[in-house]
Every structure is written in structure tokens, then in C-alpha cells.
Write a protein that holds these residues in place. Structure first.
Motif, mmCIF file in Angstrom:
data_model
loop_
_atom_site.group_PDB
_atom_site.id
_atom_site.type_symbol
_atom_site.label_atom_id
_atom_site.label_comp_id
_atom_site.label_asym_id
_atom_site.label_seq_id
_atom_site.Cartn_x
_atom_site.Cartn_y
_atom_site.Cartn_z
ATOM 1 N N LEU A 197 -5.923 -13.473 1.650
ATOM 2 C CA LEU A 197 -5.535 -13.659 3.082
ATOM 3 C C LEU A 197 -4.085 -13.985 3.126
ATOM 4 C CD1 LEU A 197 -8.488 -16.030 4.039
ATOM 5 C CD2 LEU A 197 -8.243 -13.823 4.590
ATOM 6 N N GLN A 199 -1.777 -12.615 1.091
ATOM 7 C CA GLN A 199 -1.355 -11.442 1.110
ATOM 8 C C GLN A 199 -1.462 -10.650 2.335
ATOM 9 O OE1 GLN A 199 -3.234 -9.140 -2.129
ATOM 10 N NE2 GLN A 199 -1.870 -10.032 -3.757
ATOM 11 N N GLN A 200 -2.538 -10.807 2.753
ATOM 12 C CA GLN A 200 -2.821 -9.922 4.310
ATOM 13 C C GLN A 200 -1.894 -10.503 5.174
ATOM 14 O OE1 GLN A 200 -3.800 -7.026 5.775
ATOM 15 N NE2 GLN A 200 -5.738 -7.323 4.450
ATOM 16 N N ALA A 202 1.164 -11.593 4.553
ATOM 17 C CA ALA A 202 2.456 -11.123 4.413
ATOM 18 C C ALA A 202 2.459 -9.696 4.739
ATOM 19 C CB ALA A 202 2.718 -11.212 2.807
ATOM 20 N N LEU A 203 1.450 -8.895 4.594
ATOM 21 C CA LEU A 203 1.575 -7.431 4.949
ATOM 22 C C LEU A 203 1.425 -7.119 6.361
ATOM 23 C CD1 LEU A 203 -0.868 -5.869 2.474
ATOM 24 C CD2 LEU A 203 1.550 -5.487 2.424
ATOM 25 N N LEU A 204 1.221 -8.412 7.144
ATOM 26 C CA LEU A 204 1.159 -8.301 8.571
ATOM 27 C C LEU A 204 2.424 -8.343 9.002
ATOM 28 C CD1 LEU A 204 -2.697 -9.290 9.487
ATOM 29 C CD2 LEU A 204 -1.571 -7.189 9.932
ATOM 30 N N GLY A 205 3.255 -9.079 8.400
ATOM 31 C CA GLY A 205 4.745 -9.261 8.647
ATOM 32 C C GLY A 205 5.256 -10.764 8.668
ATOM 33 N N ASP A 206 4.259 -11.521 7.965
ATOM 34 C CA ASP A 206 4.786 -12.951 7.883
ATOM 35 C C ASP A 206 5.683 -13.347 6.731
ATOM 36 O OD1 ASP A 206 3.674 -13.694 10.163
ATOM 37 O OD2 ASP A 206 1.874 -14.868 9.260
ATOM 38 N N GLU B 42 -1.284 -1.023 -4.287
ATOM 39 C CA GLU B 42 -0.605 -2.144 -4.372
ATOM 40 C C GLU B 42 1.005 -2.130 -4.660
ATOM 41 O OE1 GLU B 42 -4.141 -5.386 -5.310
ATOM 42 O OE2 GLU B 42 -3.084 -4.787 -7.150
ATOM 43 N N ALA B 45 2.475 -1.062 -1.437
ATOM 44 C CA ALA B 45 2.423 -2.447 -0.604
ATOM 45 C C ALA B 45 3.347 -3.214 -0.853
ATOM 46 C CB ALA B 45 0.858 -2.882 -0.391
ATOM 47 N N LEU B 47 2.891 -5.479 -3.651
ATOM 48 C CA LEU B 47 2.005 -6.328 -4.143
ATOM 49 C C LEU B 47 2.171 -6.705 -5.771
ATOM 50 C CD1 LEU B 47 -1.201 -6.529 -1.960
ATOM 51 C CD2 LEU B 47 1.083 -7.825 -1.686
ATOM 52 N N PRO B 74 6.842 -7.391 0.986
ATOM 53 C CA PRO B 74 5.660 -6.969 1.568
ATOM 54 C C PRO B 74 5.603 -7.185 3.174
ATOM 55 C CG PRO B 74 5.174 -8.181 -0.147
ATOM 56 C CD PRO B 74 6.566 -8.299 -0.194
ATOM 57 N N TRP B 75 6.518 -8.321 3.652
ATOM 58 C CA TRP B 75 6.221 -8.628 5.155
ATOM 59 C C TRP B 75 7.394 -7.629 6.117
ATOM 60 C CZ3 TRP B 75 7.695 -12.087 1.225
ATOM 61 C CH2 TRP B 75 9.187 -12.425 1.213
ATOM 62 N N ARG B 76 8.324 -6.839 5.330
ATOM 63 C CA ARG B 76 9.182 -6.108 6.040
ATOM 64 C C ARG B 76 8.693 -4.388 5.730
ATOM 65 N NH1 ARG B 76 14.134 -8.020 4.175
ATOM 66 N NH2 ARG B 76 14.643 -9.940 5.022
ATOM 67 N N VAL B 79 3.394 -1.810 6.022
ATOM 68 C CA VAL B 79 2.353 -1.060 5.369
ATOM 69 C C VAL B 79 1.121 -1.930 5.412
ATOM 70 C CG1 VAL B 79 1.366 -0.398 2.898
ATOM 71 C CG2 VAL B 79 3.899 0.127 3.550
ATOM 72 N N LEU B 81 -2.811 -2.461 4.610
ATOM 73 C CA LEU B 81 -3.839 -2.440 3.511
ATOM 74 C C LEU B 81 -5.162 -3.133 4.043
ATOM 75 C CD1 LEU B 81 -4.492 -2.249 0.668
ATOM 76 C CD2 LEU B 81 -3.611 -4.429 -0.064
ATOM 77 N N ARG B 83 -8.886 -3.714 2.553
ATOM 78 C CA ARG B 83 -9.567 -3.650 1.432
ATOM 79 C C ARG B 83 -11.325 -3.971 1.673
ATOM 80 N NH1 ARG B 83 -6.357 -5.772 -3.114
ATOM 81 N NH2 ARG B 83 -4.578 -6.559 -2.378
ATOM 82 N N PRO B 86 -12.557 -7.329 4.371
ATOM 83 C CA PRO B 86 -11.669 -7.112 5.308
ATOM 84 C C PRO B 86 -10.581 -8.095 5.712
ATOM 85 C CG PRO B 86 -13.937 -7.186 6.087
ATOM 86 C CD PRO B 86 -14.011 -7.760 4.720
ATOM 87 N N GLY B 87 -10.805 -9.311 5.041
ATOM 88 C CA GLY B 87 -9.654 -10.477 4.797
ATOM 89 C C GLY B 87 -9.459 -11.072 6.371
ATOM 90 N N GLY B 101 -0.285 -9.871 14.023
ATOM 91 C CA GLY B 101 1.020 -9.129 13.614
ATOM 92 C C GLY B 101 2.008 -9.319 14.575
ATOM 93 N N LEU B 144 -4.695 -3.935 11.893
ATOM 94 C CA LEU B 144 -3.531 -3.091 11.376
ATOM 95 C C LEU B 144 -2.701 -2.395 12.144
ATOM 96 C CD1 LEU B 144 -4.959 -2.185 7.675
ATOM 97 C CD2 LEU B 144 -3.645 -3.866 8.267
ATOM 98 N N ALA B 147 -0.579 -4.013 14.541
ATOM 99 C CA ALA B 147 0.495 -4.558 14.002
ATOM 100 C C ALA B 147 1.635 -3.382 13.972
ATOM 101 C CB ALA B 147 0.436 -5.338 12.463
#
Lengths: 299, 340
Positions: A197, A199-200, A202-206, B42, B45, B47, B74-76, B79, B81, B83, B86-87, B101, B144, B147
Motif C-alpha cells: 500500500l 508502494q502504491q 508512492a507510485l501515485l505521487g506521494d 518493478e 516502476a 521499486l 517512484p513518486w516522480r 508510472v 502499477l 497488481r 488492487p491495493g 493522486g 491510476l 493520477a
């Protein structure tokens, strides 16, 4: 109790009868007392009764306290000159203890929960060791560690401080008695947050601190609050280590002890009430908050 | 354009792959579990830290281990992701999850329009725990897209969902990827799922891309026996100086010498398979499985079938007489960095 037992016996024979060939459909409400439903309701009633007995037994000391304390005696004890001073000392030292635990214990808990430390079992075993040490032993060892004739004691003396019979000594004793409870509880709370979560997020921009604020802390929050509340209750009630390294200034547990020694049980009880009133609200509030957070997540 | 050349060290074997996906294009990385598919995603992304990599997205350098070095966090990266899990953030409502986002307005018209397209407009105030698996995936996908991710990485997102739901979600993602013109990469260990999604298929095994091309081409013309095994060839029959790969679904009943290789042998098993029948016969000592529309009727215990244009493999497992494969989109490299 006896009627419940007879119900079980009758229902038990019903179960045996039902399991044979030519089994009958279960009787509906009001049917003969052979139906599985009766078995379930009887065993359910016994379970509830047994649980109630155990629960009441565990609450026995609190119930006893409520029955033995008279409002007049409590008022007299609490309004005598200097009676509230231990309360102030306990609250102040408890607050400082919590601050120390938050600042030093939370990062350690985070590192443990996220597996960022080598040999994690060794770290956990160390915390468990402190948790399992009898508080009296912790107190004895603290004298040898931070007492006035130790290197740490000399260092503190150079700063015009002392870890013997001072407010600082009280805080140190409380930290040692409560820290393992907080760190292990906080580790479990942070460990319950799925790193995916984070990681998610972070990938969404946080950025990391925003992940912490928006995901990690809200999800770990109830558990962290519970850990902090338990640590608070431990700190408030710390006695074994405190009586050795910080006999003065009196906190509430020592006040209870000395009152008991000097004037007897009846005089000590009002201070026990005060200790409970001070120590319990935070854990109870944390529990309520945690339950509400869980309910909200279930929608 | 998403372009990535990555080498990642793992405990078991290094993963080494190059891929290039144009905006609006869909690439499927197909291979067995543990082949290194997720590791590639990963790395893209940000990671996992690759040993060597050059990853660019829409002209932005995301990772470069060669000077000038770059490692965008990753936050910039922008991308997305998705899985298998769904997280969704369990403490936030569906609306708050969708608007998580940067720049997403939780009460804006874009969110409402996307929710309507995803079929989740009635769930915006619900908590994730109340949603079914398919609904959770729709929310995660919407999150996604809102965002504004520049690339979409899908890591076996629909494993565990039933077939009709999977098909619906795959169609939805295909349409959204085409609309938004983002490059997308799907990781799958089921060939049907990869074929349903992608217009480029890369077969990955043991950290190396063995073959890439149009999904139909890769299946009909596998570049090696190993690729053939991975894409479902179940029988390998020796012919003069080579081995012919037999795909169960590329077999017709009877002898039709003009269409392929005629196989005849004792029928060892017959069982229903889907709407048709699966027959197993032994040819030259090798078991051959074929799926036929009608129940096979052996002649004196012998069954004759024709394998349509079976690929031939030499003794070293490489294909013989294969048509030229399109390797311009995806290729693989050896751990020393040399392109294969």
C-alpha cells in the motif's frame, strides 16, 4: 445451571438418535428438546455464563475497590495538604516518558517492522528480555548503570544532574518498565500495514513523508495508540524499578505504598482510585478509537 | 514511448530484458511463474534497483546507470502499477481512493465521468471492504488513470477473477489504453490472458526474453522448443533429422497430407475437453495430445490426425525453417549486456 445440564443431556441423546438411519428433520421452534438448535442454544448459554464468571473474576479487584471506598474517606484523603502532589508528579513523569518512547521507540519499531535491521530476532529477543525482567531487578541494575558512582552518574553530575531519587530517575525507571510494551506493540501496528500500500501511494505521487501521513499513520494509528496507551498505563503503575532508583519524588504508586505502610489500607484506597482514574482513560480512549476505525473500514 | 533495458540481479538468476512500447500499444510479458516478469515491471516502476538499466518514458530518463546517471524516485515516475491485489487504501472511501493522486479532484466532473465509464458510479461513498474483487480492480484502474500515469503496468491483475469478469476488465483496459495513448505492459502466466490483451507478446523464461512478436505468430512459429513448450505445445514427434512440435489445438482429424504432418498411432485416452474432445495417441513412442470437435472414432484402435504446419526443431531445440520473427519491439540481452 442444572436445567441447562439436563437440556444438554436430553439434546445429546437427540443428536445420537438423529445420526442413525431414517434421520428425522430437525424440530422447529417449540419442538422436542432433542433438536440440534437446543444443543446449540444450551451450549451457547453455558459458554456465555462461563465467560461472564471469568470476566467478573478478572474485574474483581475493580469491583472490590468500588465497594470499599466511601466518598467521605476519599474526599478527606485527597484534600489533605500535599495529597495531590504525587498525582502531579506521576502525570508529569508519565508525559515525559511517553515523549521519550515516541521519539526513540517509534523509529526502532518501524525499523523492526519493516525488516530493515540485520538479525531481527536478536533485536526482538533483547526487547523481550527487558519485558521479562522483573521490575525490581531492573531497578537494581539501573543503580549499577546510572547510579551516582557509575561513569554515567559522573557524566550526569558534570551536567548537574542525578539519576538517583530525582525526577530524572523516575522517568528513567518508567521508560525501562514501559518501553518494551510500546516498541513491540508499535512494531505489530506498523507491521500490519501492507508495504505494497505504501508502494502504491508512492507510485501515485506521494513522497515518503506524505506516504507516512496519508497511509502508514492512519492505518497503523489505532495500533500505535493502543501501544502508547498500554505504555502509559505501565508507566503510571511503575513501582518495582521506581522504588529502588526514585523513592523520591513520590509518584502515585509510591504514595499508595507509603500510605499503606504508615496509615493502613483504608487510607491507601483513595490513591488507588486516583491512579486508576489517571491511568485508564487513555487506554480506554485508544480502544474506542481503534474499534471505531475498524468499524469504519468495514463500511 | 516506454523504453527499458534492464539487468536486475536476483538470488536465483539475473533478469535481463529490453523492451520498447509505443503510446497506446500493449505488450504482454508471458512466462511461467518465477521467470522474472514482475521484476522487470518493478524495475520500470523504480521499486527494485537494477544492476544496469536505461529506462526512458516519454522522453524523460527514469533510470540510467551510465553517465549521466539518473534514478528518478517512484513518486516522480508517473508510472501506474496494478497488481493482483488492487491495493485500495482501506481507510479511504472509493471516491477518496480515486482522487488519491496529485491533481485529482474528488468532486470534479472527470472523476464522475470516469466512474460512470468504469461502472462504479454508485459505489463512490462505499468503503473498499464492501466491494467485490472486480469492483476493486475497477477502482484501482480508475485511480491510476486519474493520477495521469504516463505508463500502465499490469502485474497479473485479474488472477483469481472469473473468466467473464476478466474478459470485461481486459476489454475495458484495452479501450482506456487506446483512448489515453499510454504505453502498457501486462504480465501474465496464462497465454489466453496475454493474447486477449496484447498486440505484442514477449515470452520470458529464466530471466531472458526468448521470443517476441505478434501473439498469433509467436504461438504458430515458436523460435525454439522451449518457447513451444511454454505456449502450449504438448507433443514432440521425431521426424527426419528434426522434431515436430504438435499443438493440441492445431490438429484436425483424418489424413490431410497437403495441410501438414499426418500422425497415426494407437489411441490411449479420450476425454471431454470444453465443448469438444481431447484424445491422446502414441506416435513414434511419444505421446501426442489433440483437441478435436467430435469424439474420435479409431480404426481398429488406431487414430489418424493431421498436425497443421507443425514447427520443426533441430537437435539443439532451435526452430528449423522458421519465418523471420519481429524482434524490433522486444529483445533480450545476456547478463554481460550483449544483445541476443
Amino acid at each position: 445451571m442444572s436445567s441447562a445440564a439436563s437440556n444438554v443431556a436430553a439434546a445429546g441423546s437427540g443428536v445420537r438418535g438423529d445420526s442413525g438411519p431414517g434421520r428425522r428433520p430437525p424440530a422447529g421452534p417449540g419442538g422436542p428438546p432433542r433438536s440440534p438448535r437446543v444443543v446449540r442454544s444450551a451450549s451457547g448459554a453455558i459458554s456465555v455464563a462461563a465467560a461472564l464468571v471469568i470476566w467478573l473474576a478478572l474485574l474483581g479487584p475493580v469491583i472490590t475497590l468500588a465497594m470499599h471506598i466511601s466518598p467521605g474517606a476519599a474526599r478527606a484523603a485527597l484534600t489533605s495538604p500535599g495529597a495531590l502532589e504525587p498525582l502531579v508528579v506521576s502525570v508529569k513523569s508519565g508525559a515525559v516518558t511517553l515523549a521519550v518512547l515516541l521519539v526513540l521507540g517509534t523509529p526502532l519499531a518501524w525499523l523492526l517492522a519493516r525488516g530493515r535491521l540485520p538479525f531481527p530476532r536478536v533485536w526482538e529477543a533483547g526487547l523481550l528480555l527487558v519485558l521479562l525482567l522483573p521490575p525490581l531487578v531492573i531497578g537494581l541494575l539501573l543503580v549499577f548503570m546510572v547510579g551516582p558512582f557509575t561513569p554515567v552518574g559522573h557524566g550526569l553530575a558534570a551536567l548537574h544532574l542525578s539519576a538517583s531519587n530525582t525526577f530524572l530517575a523516575l522517568v528513567i525507571a518508567q521508560v525501562y518498565e514501559s518501553a518494551p510494551y510500546y516498541v513491540l506493540g508499535a512494531q505489530a501496528a506498523i507491521g500490519s500495514v501492507d508495504p505494497r500500500l505504501e508502494q502504491q501511494a508512492a507510485l501515485l505521487g506521494d513522497r515518503p513523508w506524505r506516504v507516512l501521513r496519508r497511509v502508514t499513520l492512519p492505518l497503523a494509528g489505532p495500533g500505535l495508540a493502543m501501544a502508547l496507551a498500554v505504555a502509559w498505563a505501565r508507566a503510571m503503575g511503575a513501582f518495582g524499578a521506581v522504588i529502588i532508583v526514585a523513592y523520591h519524588p513520590y509518584g502515585l504508586p509510591l504514595q499508595i505504598w507509603t500510605t499503606l505502610q504508615e496509615t493502613g489500607l483504608d487510607s491507601a484506597l483513595p490513591f488507588a482510585v486516583v491512579l486508576l482514574v489517571v491511568a485508564l482513560p487513555l487506554p480506554l480512549a485508544a480502544y474506542v478509537w481503534s474499534a471505531r476505525a475498524q468499524r469504519r473500514r468495514r463500511g | 514511448m516506454l523504453s527499458a533495458a534492464v539487468e536486475v540481479d536476483r538470488r536465483d538468476f539475473p533478469v535481463c530484458a529490453e523492451l520498447a512500447v509505443a503510446p497506446g500499444e500493449r505488450l504482454a510479458l508471458f512466462g511461467p511463474s518465477g521467470a522474472g516478469k514482475t521484476t522487470i515491471l518493478e524495475a520500470v516502476a523504480g521499486l527494485v534497483r537494477p544492476r544496469r538499466a536505461q529506462i526512458t518514458l516519454g522522453g524523460r530518463v527514469l533510470t540510467s546507470t551510465e553517465p549521466p546517471r539518473a534514478d528518478v524516485p517512484p513518486w516522480r515516475r508517473r508510472v501506474g502499477l496494478l497488481r493482483q491485489d488492487p491495493g485500495l487504501f482501506p481507510h479511504l472511501s472509493v471516491r477518496a481512493n480515486l482522487a488519491y493522486g496529485p491533481g485529482a479532484d474528488s468532486h470534479g466532473p472527470e472523476l464522475d465521468a470516469l466512474a460512470a465509464r468504469l461502472g462504479i458510479e454508485g459505489l463512490l461513498d462505499a468503503m473498499p471492504a464492501r466491494l467485490s474483487g472486480g469492483q476493486q480492480h475497477r477502482v484501482a484502474l480508475g485511480r491510476l488513470l486519474l493520477a495521469r500515469c504516463d505508463a500502465l503496468l499490469l502485474d497479473e491483475p485479474y488472477a483469481g477473477l472469473d473468466a467473464s469478469l476478466r474478459r470485461g476488465l481486459t476489454d475495458l483496459v484495452r479501450a482506456l489504453v487506446a483512448d489515453r495513448r499510454v504505453p502498457s505492459v501486462l504480465v501474465a502466466h496464462e497465454l489466453e490472458e496475454a493474447q486477449a490483451f496484447a498486440d505484442q507478446l514477449a515470452v520470458l523464461d529464466h530471466g531472458v526474453i526468448l521470443q517476441a512478436g505478434a501473439p498469433g505468430e509467436v504461438v504458430r512459429h515458436p523460435a525454439s522448443r522451449r518457447v513451444a513448450e511454454l505456449v502450449g505445445y504438448l507433443g514432440f514427434v521425431p521426424v527426419t533429422g528434426a522434431v515436430a512440435g504438435i499443438h493440441p489445438e492445431r490438429v484436425v482429424p483424418g489424413a490431410q497430407p497437403g495441410r501438414g504432418l499426418v500422425l497415426a498411432g494407437p489411441l490411449t485416452a479420450v476425454r471431454p475437453s470444453g465443448a469438444g474432445w481431447e484424445a491422446e495417441l502414441t506416435v513414434a513412442g511419444q505421446p501426442v495430445v489433440c483437441r478435436l470437435p467430435d469424439r474420435p472414432e479409431p480404426d481398429d484402435g488406431q487414430l489418424t490426425v493431421t498436425a497443421l504446419e507443425p514447427p520443426l526443431f533441430g537437435p539443439d531445440g532451435t526452430a528449423l525453417g522458421q519465418t523471420e520473427q519481429d524482434t524490433s519491439m522486444v529483445s533480450s540481452c545476456r547478463p554481460d549486456g550483449a544483445t541476443q
